[in-house]
Design an enzyme around this catalytic site. Structure first.
Site, PDB file in Angstrom:
ATOM      1  CG  ASP A   1      -9.890 -10.949   7.170  1.00 10.98           C
ATOM      2  OD1 ASP A   1      -9.685 -12.091   6.736  1.00 10.98           O
ATOM      3  OD2 ASP A   1      -9.403  -9.932   6.672  1.00 10.98           O
TER       4      ASP A   1
ATOM      5  CE  LYS B   1     -12.392  -8.470   5.678  1.00  7.91           C
ATOM      6  NZ  LYS B   1     -11.219  -7.875   6.374  1.00  7.91           N
TER       7      LYS B   1
ATOM      8  CG  ASP C   1      -5.724 -11.641   7.278  1.00  2.00           C
ATOM      9  OD1 ASP C   1      -6.346 -11.930   6.251  1.00  2.00           O
ATOM     10  OD2 ASP C   1      -5.620 -10.472   7.701  1.00  2.00           O
TER      11      ASP C   1
ATOM     12  CG  HIS D   1      -1.750  -1.015   1.578  1.00  2.00           C
ATOM     13  ND1 HIS D   1      -1.363  -2.139   2.230  1.00  2.00           N
ATOM     14  CD2 HIS D   1      -3.077  -1.151   1.337  1.00  2.00           C
ATOM     15  CE1 HIS D   1      -2.409  -2.945   2.379  1.00  2.00           C
ATOM     16  NE2 HIS D   1      -3.459  -2.379   1.845  1.00  2.00           N
TER      17      HIS D   1
ATOM     18  CG  ASP E   1      -5.246 -10.878  -1.755  1.00  5.42           C
ATOM     19  OD1 ASP E   1      -4.387 -10.787  -2.662  1.00  5.42           O
ATOM     20  OD2 ASP E   1      -5.655  -9.903  -1.098  1.00  5.42           O
TER      21      ASP E   1
ATOM     22  CG  HIS F   1     -11.891 -11.098   1.889  1.00  2.09           C
ATOM     23  ND1 HIS F   1     -11.401 -10.057   1.153  1.00  2.09           N
ATOM     24  CD2 HIS F   1     -11.195 -11.099   3.055  1.00  2.09           C
ATOM     25  CE1 HIS F   1     -10.442  -9.436   1.850  1.00  2.09           C
ATOM     26  NE2 HIS F   1     -10.305 -10.063   2.998  1.00  2.09           N
TER      27      HIS F   1
ATOM     28  CD  GLU G   1      -8.018 -11.857   1.853  1.00  6.71           C
ATOM     29  OE1 GLU G   1      -7.496 -10.882   1.295  1.00  6.71           O
ATOM     30  OE2 GLU G   1      -8.164 -11.959   3.081  1.00  6.71           O
TER      31      GLU G   1
ATOM     32  CG  ASP H   1      -3.983 -10.010   2.186  1.00  5.99           C
ATOM     33  OD1 ASP H   1      -3.204  -9.539   3.041  1.00  5.99           O
ATOM     34  OD2 ASP H   1      -5.045  -9.460   1.866  1.00  5.99           O
TER      35      ASP H   1
ATOM     36  CD  GLU I   1      -8.416  -7.911  -1.309  1.00  4.96           C
ATOM     37  OE1 GLU I   1      -7.521  -7.183  -1.783  1.00  4.96           O
ATOM     38  OE2 GLU I   1      -8.317  -8.505  -0.226  1.00  4.96           O
TER      39      GLU I   1
ATOM     40  CG  MET J   1      -1.254  -5.899  -6.443  1.00  2.00           C
ATOM     41  SD  MET J   1      -1.376  -5.368  -4.720  1.00  2.00           S
ATOM     42  CE  MET J   1      -2.177  -6.786  -3.987  1.00  2.00           C
TER      43      MET J   1
ATOM     44  CG  ASP K   1       1.785  -1.244   3.393  1.00  2.00           C
ATOM     45  OD1 ASP K   1       1.117  -0.885   4.368  1.00  2.00           O
ATOM     46  OD2 ASP K   1       1.419  -2.085   2.553  1.00  2.00           O
TER      47      ASP K   1
HETATM   48  C1  GCO Z   1      -8.067  -7.241   4.491  1.00  3.27           C
HETATM   49  C2  GCO Z   1      -7.690  -7.171   3.029  1.00  3.27           C
HETATM   50  C3  GCO Z   1      -6.425  -6.426   2.806  1.00  3.27           C
HETATM   51  C4  GCO Z   1      -6.225  -6.096   1.358  1.00  3.27           C
HETATM   52  C5  GCO Z   1      -5.110  -5.133   1.238  1.00  3.27           C
HETATM   53  C6  GCO Z   1      -4.819  -4.790  -0.180  1.00  3.27           C
HETATM   54  O1  GCO Z   1      -8.975  -8.005   4.765  1.00  3.27           O
HETATM   55  O2  GCO Z   1      -7.487  -6.554   5.302  1.00  3.27           O
HETATM   56  O3  GCO Z   1      -7.613  -8.468   2.529  1.00  3.27           O
HETATM   57  O4  GCO Z   1      -5.353  -7.137   3.333  1.00  3.27           O
HETATM   58  O5  GCO Z   1      -5.959  -7.230   0.590  1.00  3.27           O
HETATM   59  O6  GCO Z   1      -5.462  -4.006   1.943  1.00  3.27           O
HETATM   60  O7  GCO Z   1      -5.734  -3.896  -0.648  1.00  3.27           O
HETATM   61 MN    MN Z   2      -6.670  -9.187   0.708  1.00  2.36          MN
HETATM   62 MN    MN Z   3      -8.430  -9.962   4.010  1.00  2.00          MN
END
Ligand code: GCO
Ligand code: MN
Ligand code: MN
Length: 388
Positions: free
Chosen positions: A256, A184, A258, A55, A246, A221, A218, A288, A182, A89, A58
């Site tokens: 979420d 979610k 991850d 990002h 992702d 998600h 993802e 991700d 993307e 990306m 980041d």
């Molecule tokens: C989340 C998202 C993020 C995005 C990232 C890229 O659930 O936090 O998946 O990780 O993928 O912000 O835009």
């Molecule tokens: Mn993501």
């Molecule tokens: Mn995510």
């Protein structure tokens, strides 16, 4: 026996925000020390990744001075040159700063929408500067807590207006860039618009430049939405829109998480990897995900290595599945087509319709055939568990 060593052609990538995560959560503070973007690049190279994504913030903190931004970029560039890591990306942080508390492109406040466009154009420039050819849009705060606050139709229109604006911006600047959306369903907002990859596909078709815009599904998600992730990926692929993915893992019906790729649902992820490999998906395999909060920086390396290793293990198992004689014999039997039916199926014709209406089917006999999916699924389990 393969070594499961990641190779550049595997296109394994991580975000600065993933391996850089310091383990903060809503209930507790950071547990790991901060690393610079350059330090994270060297670490990703050490574990065998192909690329690093970011990002805007980041890499460059939102309040950095131009001199600070230049210094960070110089260090980051050197780390990329030293390691050969790519930046496939990039994306914009449109969710962290308080200005985005009610969304970015869908905010009710025109000033916020305008600032979001400005920030995204600058972030696109930054991504392109480091070679990104895919630009991700995750609308983390494009949603609501209360539907009293916003028109859901207006939100779609505002989102469309922003995407159309940014497509024109990329075209005008002759950027070699594709956008991916993307989805979610929720978190951090109570509900987020365009909640699934399927919603995104429908939305893309309404844009001025649909050919520039694909999706970034993802695992977590779609799993949060209670869906079969691989089916969503397959639909995106079939639509010619699977340009990024992702990868992580997730227990259904929860926040979420991850989790490390493949750490939760081995069978679903086997089918996912098998799908990606069977269709020869050639985009990034982007993890991700975050290391457990219990880990130090060595544990983050274990996490990153684990994501890639599990992908390669499952890829190996997919090859085994594809070359297993018993599995293939069952699949051939399942897919055996009655040639007589080709006179009825496929594209419509009046002759086919008339013939079909005159045909008699032995329903009971057809239904009485056992399909052997139990046997096939157990063979799948035997393969995945290494028993076979
Ligand atoms: C989340 C998202 C993020 C995005 C990232 C890229 O659930 O936090 O998946 O990780 O993928 O912000 O835009
Ligand atoms: Mn993501
Ligand atoms: Mn995510």
């Amino acid at each position: 026996m393969t070594s499961y060593q990641p190779k550049p052609e595997d296109k394994f990538t991580f975000g600065l925000w993933t391996v850089g995560s310091r383990g903060r959560d809503p209930f507790g503070a950071e547990v790991r020390t901060s690393k610079t973007p350059a330090e994270l690049v060297y670490m990703l190279s050490e574990v065998g990744a192909y690329g690093v994504n970011f990002h805007d913030n980041d890499l460059i903190p939102i309040d950095a001075t131009p001199a600070q931004a230049d210094a960070i970029k110089k260090d980051f560039r050197k780390a990329l040159d030293d390691t050969g890591l790519k930046v496939p990306m990039a994306t914009t942080n449109l969710f962290y700063d308080p200005i985005f508390k009610d969304g970015a492109f869908t905010s009710n406040d025109a000033k916020v929408r305008a600032y979001a466009l400005q920030k995204t154009m600058q972030a696109i420039d930054l991504g392109v500067e480091f070679g990104a050819t895919i630009y991700d849009f995750w609308g983390g705060r494009e949603g609501v807590e209360t539907d009293s606050s916003k028109s859901a139709v207006e939100a779609i229109k505002r989102n469309r207006e922003a995407m159309n604006f940014l497509c024109e911006y990329a075209i005008e600047n002759k950027y070699d860039l594709k956008f991916v959306l993307e989805a979610k369903p929720n978190e951090p907002r109570a509900d987020i618009y365009n909640a699934t990859t399927g919603h995104m596909l429908a939305f893309i078709a309404t844009l001025d430049h649909p050919e520039m815009v694909g999706v970034n599904p993802e695992v977590a998600h779609e799993t949060m939405a209670g869906l079969n992730f691989m089916h969503n990926v397959a639909q995106a692929w079939e639509a010619g829109k699977l340009w990024h993915i992702d990868l992580n893992d997730q227990y259904g019906g929860r926040y979420d998480q991850d989790l490390r790729f493949g750490s939760r649902d081995i069978k679903a992820n086997f089918h996912l990897v098998k799908f990606l490999e069977d269709v020869k998906y050639d985009g990034s395999r982007h993890f991700d995900a975050h290391a457990y909060r219990t880990e130090d920086f060595e544990g983050v390396k274990d996490f990153a290595r684990g994501c890639m290793r599990t992908y390669l293990l499952l890829k190996d198992k997919a090859q085994q599945f594809n070359s297993d004689a018993e599995v293939q014999a069952l699949l051939a039997e399942i897919n055996d087509q009655d040639a007589a039916m080709s006179g009825f199926l496929g594209k419509y014709s009046k002759a086919k319709a008339d013939g079909l209406k005159a045909q008699s089917f032995d329903r009971v006999k057809i239904a009485s055939r056992g399909l052997k999916y139990e046997r096939l699924d157990q063979l799948t389990i035997d393969i995945i568990t290494g028993t076979r």
